[in-house]
Motif scaffolding. Structure first.
Motif, PDB file in Angstrom:
ATOM      1  N   THR A  95       0.807  -1.222   0.000  1.00  0.00           N
ATOM      2  CA  THR A  95       0.000   0.000   0.000  1.00  0.00           C
ATOM      3  C   THR A  95       0.837   1.267   0.000  1.00  0.00           C
ATOM      4  OG1 THR A  95      -0.124  -0.082   2.406  1.00  0.00           O
ATOM      5  CG2 THR A  95      -1.943  -1.104   1.169  1.00  0.00           C
ATOM      6  N   ASP A  96       2.135   1.123   0.199  1.00  0.00           N
ATOM      7  CA  ASP A  96       2.984   2.307   0.294  1.00  0.00           C
ATOM      8  C   ASP A  96       4.391   1.935  -0.169  1.00  0.00           C
ATOM      9  OD1 ASP A  96       3.350   5.088   1.347  1.00  0.00           O
ATOM     10  OD2 ASP A  96       4.753   4.094   2.702  1.00  0.00           O
ATOM     11  N   VAL A  97       4.951   2.754  -1.025  1.00  0.00           N
ATOM     12  CA  VAL A  97       6.344   2.593  -1.441  1.00  0.00           C
ATOM     13  C   VAL A  97       7.034   3.920  -1.195  1.00  0.00           C
ATOM     14  CG1 VAL A  97       7.923   2.187  -3.378  1.00  0.00           C
ATOM     15  CG2 VAL A  97       5.841   0.812  -3.163  1.00  0.00           C
ATOM     16  N   VAL A  98       8.144   3.864  -0.478  1.00  0.00           N
ATOM     17  CA  VAL A  98       8.927   5.070  -0.206  1.00  0.00           C
ATOM     18  C   VAL A  98      10.242   4.950  -0.956  1.00  0.00           C
ATOM     19  CG1 VAL A  98      10.038   6.488   1.554  1.00  0.00           C
ATOM     20  CG2 VAL A  98       7.876   5.350   2.062  1.00  0.00           C
ATOM     21  N   LEU A  99      10.517   5.940  -1.786  1.00  0.00           N
ATOM     22  CA  LEU A  99      11.781   6.029  -2.506  1.00  0.00           C
ATOM     23  C   LEU A  99      12.675   6.996  -1.730  1.00  0.00           C
ATOM     24  CD1 LEU A  99      10.391   6.417  -6.150  1.00  0.00           C
ATOM     25  CD2 LEU A  99      10.835   4.317  -4.860  1.00  0.00           C
ATOM     26  N   ARG A 100      13.916   6.606  -1.524  1.00  0.00           N
ATOM     27  CA  ARG A 100      14.865   7.439  -0.787  1.00  0.00           C
ATOM     28  C   ARG A 100      16.125   7.624  -1.629  1.00  0.00           C
ATOM     29  NH1 ARG A 100      12.931   3.974   3.685  1.00  0.00           N
ATOM     30  NH2 ARG A 100      11.528   5.277   4.896  1.00  0.00           N
ATOM     31  N   PRO A 101      15.989   8.318  -2.755  1.00  0.00           N
ATOM     32  CA  PRO A 101      17.136   8.458  -3.656  1.00  0.00           C
ATOM     33  C   PRO A 101      18.223   9.369  -3.089  1.00  0.00           C
ATOM     34  CG  PRO A 101      15.293   9.752  -4.452  1.00  0.00           C
ATOM     35  CD  PRO A 101      14.794   8.974  -3.279  1.00  0.00           C
ATOM     36  N   ARG A 102      19.458   8.963  -3.363  1.00  0.00           N
ATOM     37  CA  ARG A 102      20.632   9.787  -3.093  1.00  0.00           C
ATOM     38  C   ARG A 102      21.279  10.033  -4.449  1.00  0.00           C
ATOM     39  NH1 ARG A 102      20.317   5.782  -0.032  1.00  0.00           N
ATOM     40  NH2 ARG A 102      22.097   4.624  -0.854  1.00  0.00           N
ATOM     41  N   ILE A 103      21.450  11.298  -4.771  1.00  0.00           N
ATOM     42  CA  ILE A 103      21.904  11.665  -6.110  1.00  0.00           C
ATOM     43  C   ILE A 103      23.157  12.517  -5.998  1.00  0.00           C
ATOM     44  CG2 ILE A 103      21.242  12.804  -8.261  1.00  0.00           C
ATOM     45  CD1 ILE A 103      18.258  12.379  -7.006  1.00  0.00           C
ATOM     46  N   ALA A 104      24.157  12.171  -6.785  1.00  0.00           N
ATOM     47  CA  ALA A 104      25.377  12.971  -6.867  1.00  0.00           C
ATOM     48  C   ALA A 104      25.415  13.628  -8.239  1.00  0.00           C
ATOM     49  CB  ALA A 104      26.606  12.096  -6.648  1.00  0.00           C
ATOM     50  N   PHE A 105      25.529  14.934  -8.245  1.00  0.00           N
ATOM     51  CA  PHE A 105      25.599  15.701  -9.482  1.00  0.00           C
ATOM     52  C   PHE A 105      27.038  16.134  -9.738  1.00  0.00           C
ATOM     53  CE2 PHE A 105      21.253  16.235  -8.030  1.00  0.00           C
ATOM     54  CZ  PHE A 105      20.512  16.132  -9.199  1.00  0.00           C
ATOM     55  N   ALA A 106      27.402  16.233 -10.999  1.00  0.00           N
ATOM     56  CA  ALA A 106      28.705  16.798 -11.362  1.00  0.00           C
ATOM     57  C   ALA A 106      28.591  18.317 -11.244  1.00  0.00           C
ATOM     58  CB  ALA A 106      29.076  16.403 -12.789  1.00  0.00           C
ATOM     59  N   GLY A 107      29.673  18.939 -10.860  1.00  0.00           N
ATOM     60  CA  GLY A 107      29.661  20.396 -10.764  1.00  0.00           C
ATOM     61  C   GLY A 107      28.778  20.882  -9.637  1.00  0.00           C
ATOM     62  N   SER A 108      28.211  22.050  -9.832  1.00  0.00           N
ATOM     63  CA  SER A 108      27.351  22.659  -8.816  1.00  0.00           C
ATOM     64  C   SER A 108      25.978  21.988  -8.855  1.00  0.00           C
ATOM     65  CB  SER A 108      27.218  24.157  -9.097  1.00  0.00           C
ATOM     66  OG  SER A 108      26.384  24.759  -8.136  1.00  0.00           O
ATOM     67  N   PRO A 109      25.557  21.375  -7.751  1.00  0.00           N
ATOM     68  CA  PRO A 109      24.267  20.676  -7.760  1.00  0.00           C
ATOM     69  C   PRO A 109      23.099  21.659  -7.813  1.00  0.00           C
ATOM     70  CG  PRO A 109      25.195  20.661  -5.555  1.00  0.00           C
ATOM     71  CD  PRO A 109      26.229  21.295  -6.447  1.00  0.00           C
ATOM     72  N   PRO A 110      21.977  21.218  -8.373  1.00  0.00           N
ATOM     73  CA  PRO A 110      20.793  22.072  -8.388  1.00  0.00           C
ATOM     74  C   PRO A 110      20.255  22.245  -6.969  1.00  0.00           C
ATOM     75  CG  PRO A 110      20.245  19.875  -9.150  1.00  0.00           C
ATOM     76  CD  PRO A 110      21.736  19.913  -8.956  1.00  0.00           C
ATOM     77  N   GLY A 111      19.425  23.255  -6.785  1.00  0.00           N
ATOM     78  CA  GLY A 111      18.812  23.480  -5.483  1.00  0.00           C
ATOM     79  C   GLY A 111      17.759  22.435  -5.172  1.00  0.00           C
ATOM     80  N   ALA A 112      17.361  22.391  -3.907  1.00  0.00           N
ATOM     81  CA  ALA A 112      16.382  21.405  -3.442  1.00  0.00           C
ATOM     82  C   ALA A 112      15.063  21.518  -4.200  1.00  0.00           C
ATOM     83  CB  ALA A 112      16.149  21.565  -1.944  1.00  0.00           C
ATOM     84  N   ALA A 113      14.629  22.735  -4.517  1.00  0.00           N
ATOM     85  CA  ALA A 113      13.361  22.924  -5.224  1.00  0.00           C
ATOM     86  C   ALA A 113      13.428  22.324  -6.630  1.00  0.00           C
ATOM     87  CB  ALA A 113      12.996  24.406  -5.286  1.00  0.00           C
ATOM     88  N   GLU A 114      14.566  22.479  -7.304  1.00  0.00           N
ATOM     89  CA  GLU A 114      14.696  21.919  -8.654  1.00  0.00           C
ATOM     90  C   GLU A 114      14.739  20.392  -8.610  1.00  0.00           C
ATOM     91  OE1 GLU A 114      17.250  22.380 -12.785  1.00  0.00           O
ATOM     92  OE2 GLU A 114      17.910  23.494 -11.012  1.00  0.00           O
ATOM     93  N   VAL A 115      15.427  19.842  -7.615  1.00  0.00           N
ATOM     94  CA  VAL A 115      15.474  18.386  -7.472  1.00  0.00           C
ATOM     95  C   VAL A 115      14.075  17.849  -7.182  1.00  0.00           C
ATOM     96  CG1 VAL A 115      16.383  16.464  -6.097  1.00  0.00           C
ATOM     97  CG2 VAL A 115      17.895  18.326  -6.792  1.00  0.00           C
ATOM     98  N   GLU A 116      13.340  18.525  -6.307  1.00  0.00           N
ATOM     99  CA  GLU A 116      11.968  18.106  -5.999  1.00  0.00           C
ATOM    100  C   GLU A 116      11.089  18.161  -7.249  1.00  0.00           C
ATOM    101  OE1 GLU A 116       8.215  19.504  -3.262  1.00  0.00           O
ATOM    102  OE2 GLU A 116      10.238  19.800  -2.460  1.00  0.00           O
ATOM    103  N   ALA A 117      11.249  19.212  -8.051  1.00  0.00           N
ATOM    104  CA  ALA A 117      10.479  19.328  -9.301  1.00  0.00           C
ATOM    105  C   ALA A 117      10.826  18.193 -10.258  1.00  0.00           C
ATOM    106  CB  ALA A 117      10.718  20.687  -9.946  1.00  0.00           C
ATOM    107  N   LEU A 118      12.100  17.817 -10.306  1.00  0.00           N
ATOM    108  CA  LEU A 118      12.504  16.685 -11.151  1.00  0.00           C
ATOM    109  C   LEU A 118      11.854  15.390 -10.670  1.00  0.00           C
ATOM    110  CD1 LEU A 118      16.285  17.498 -11.658  1.00  0.00           C
ATOM    111  CD2 LEU A 118      14.596  17.214 -13.491  1.00  0.00           C
ATOM    112  N   HIS A 119      11.815  15.192  -9.347  1.00  0.00           N
ATOM    113  CA  HIS A 119      11.165  13.994  -8.810  1.00  0.00           C
ATOM    114  C   HIS A 119       9.670  13.989  -9.133  1.00  0.00           C
ATOM    115  CE1 HIS A 119      14.407  11.951  -6.813  1.00  0.00           C
ATOM    116  NE2 HIS A 119      14.734  13.023  -6.092  1.00  0.00           N
ATOM    117  N   GLU A 120       9.013  15.123  -8.999  1.00  0.00           N
ATOM    118  CA  GLU A 120       7.581  15.197  -9.316  1.00  0.00           C
ATOM    119  C   GLU A 120       7.331  14.886 -10.783  1.00  0.00           C
ATOM    120  OE1 GLU A 120       6.029  18.968  -8.003  1.00  0.00           O
ATOM    121  OE2 GLU A 120       6.650  18.596  -5.931  1.00  0.00           O
ATOM    122  N   ALA A 121       8.161  15.444 -11.664  1.00  0.00           N
ATOM    123  CA  ALA A 121       8.007  15.180 -13.099  1.00  0.00           C
ATOM    124  C   ALA A 121       8.300  13.716 -13.421  1.00  0.00           C
ATOM    125  CB  ALA A 121       8.924  16.101 -13.901  1.00  0.00           C
ATOM    126  N   ALA A 122       9.321  13.150 -12.771  1.00  0.00           N
ATOM    127  CA  ALA A 122       9.645  11.732 -12.988  1.00  0.00           C
ATOM    128  C   ALA A 122       8.482  10.855 -12.548  1.00  0.00           C
ATOM    129  CB  ALA A 122      10.922  11.360 -12.232  1.00  0.00           C
TER     130      ALA A 122
END
Length: 153
Positions: free
Chosen positions: A106-133
């Motif tokens: 009934t519930d699946v929790v994803l706990r991704p850890r992501i490493a970006f090259a260079g300067s990582p995006p902000g938390a809001a952009e990462v959250e938007a990417l997760h929502e779009a994904a």
């Protein structure tokens, strides 16, 4: 439209059957040639009639959700010019009794850890990417299980 195939095979061998004392170990064969050892979870069917070393359908379900989400996240990040060096997820599915004699994940929790090259995006952009994904994930669009993404914090 596309189709996807899997061939599931099981054989009793010389074990008895009507008394329930038979192995539930079986194989999943996929159209690309991969073969996966499968079995019910030992939490559902005790050993020796299950194989803890094989993949059970419930963990495959959780892995499919996580994998689909990751693939869309990577694609969307690349479209935005972000470079992902590594992505790891410790996904967890929770099995719950939904009616007498019936259970469901009934519930699946994803706990991704992501490493970006260079300067990582902000938390809001990462959250938007997760929502779009999540919106694009074929598996998430196919199930009624609640799927949540929890960013490490």
């Amino acid at each position: 439209m596309s189709t996807h195939t899997a061939t599931i095979t099981w054989q009793r061998g010389d074990a008895s059957f009507s008394d329930g004392r038979y192995s539930r170990r079986h194989e999943w064969r996929f159209d690309g040639g991969s073969v996966v050892a499968a079995s019910p979870s030992p939490h559902v069917v005790p050993a020796p009639w299950s194989d803890a070393g094989a993949i059970d359908p419930e963990e495959a379900y959780v892995a499919a959700i996580s994998s689909c989400h990751m693939l869309w996240f990577l694609s969307l990040a690349a479209e935005r010019g972000l470079v992902v060096d590594a992505y790891s997820d410790d996904a967890v599915g929770t099995m719950t009794r939904v009616a007498p004699g019936r259970q469901a994940i009934t519930d699946v929790v994803l706990r991704p850890r992501i490493a970006f090259a260079g300067s990582p995006p902000g938390a809001a952009e990462v959250e938007a990417l997760h929502e779009a994904a999540h919106e694009r994930c074929f598996i998430a669009n196919s199930v009624k299980t609640a799927i949540r993404v929890e960013s490490p914090g």
